[in-house]
Scaffold this motif. Sequence first.
Motif, short mmCIF file in Angstrom:
data_model
loop_
_atom_site.label_atom_id
_atom_site.label_comp_id
_atom_site.label_asym_id
_atom_site.label_seq_id
_atom_site.Cartn_x
_atom_site.Cartn_y
_atom_site.Cartn_z
N PRO A 89 31.63 34.65 41.02
CA PRO A 89 32.92 35.05 40.47
C PRO A 89 33.53 36.30 41.10
N ALA A 90 32.71 37.26 41.45
CA ALA A 90 33.23 38.52 42.00
C ALA A 90 33.93 38.32 43.34
N HIS A 91 33.63 37.24 44.03
CA HIS A 91 34.16 37.03 45.38
C HIS A 91 35.16 35.88 45.46
N VAL A 92 35.69 35.48 44.30
CA VAL A 92 36.68 34.40 44.26
C VAL A 92 37.89 34.91 43.48
N SER A 93 39.07 34.73 44.05
CA SER A 93 40.30 35.19 43.39
C SER A 93 41.03 34.03 42.72
N ILE A 94 41.91 34.37 41.79
CA ILE A 94 42.76 33.36 41.15
C ILE A 94 43.62 32.66 42.20
#
Length: 210
Positions: free
Chosen positions: A42-47
């Motif tokens: 999650p920390a490395h994926v953006s909306i």
Amino acid sequence: MSAAVAPAGTGTGGRGSRPARTARTRAKLFEAAITLLGERGPAHVSIDEIAAAAGVSKGTVYYNFSSKADLVAKVLESGVDLMEERLRTIPDGSDPVDRVADMVGRALEFLAEYPSFTRLWMSEMWRPSSQWHTELTALRDRLLGLIREQLHAVADAHDVDPAVPVDQLAVTLMGSAMFAGLSRDTHGPALDRDTAVAVVMAAVRGWVRG
């Protein structure tokens, strides 16, 4: 079958209806999200990346989910909903030990079918500082409750080692199945399904005496 975990409760209405379009949009978002989140965390994926992968606008993501954290939480919940549904359909009537083995087999099949969910679950579950610790704990307890229920049935039907606590055995069984599923996805199918079930079930069969 797609490796995405479909959101719970996304039934469709009539053709062209708004509920049907909404369900399809949410399904696309979940497919894109679970793939990216499982691969990179999650920390490395953006909306923006999730929206682009789903083929929708960023505003559509926020229309369906209040935030990225909300989206991740819903992905985790929907994956557990689907796994729980499969584990609850084990037929009655067979020996309780065989029912536990059936549960393990179904869990391994699910984990093989949804490898991205498996990676996301494992990475966040064992991260002490996970943003979704509270949600994960509740979801974990749901699955452990199903396992404990089956193990208690084994204890009622067989002579078992009293030195082995059912609660800890349930945790061991769940962890072994999750690790086996992740290992098969990451390092290749070194074990076929039946062998993997036998390995995971070794603790349960050792618990049953005679």
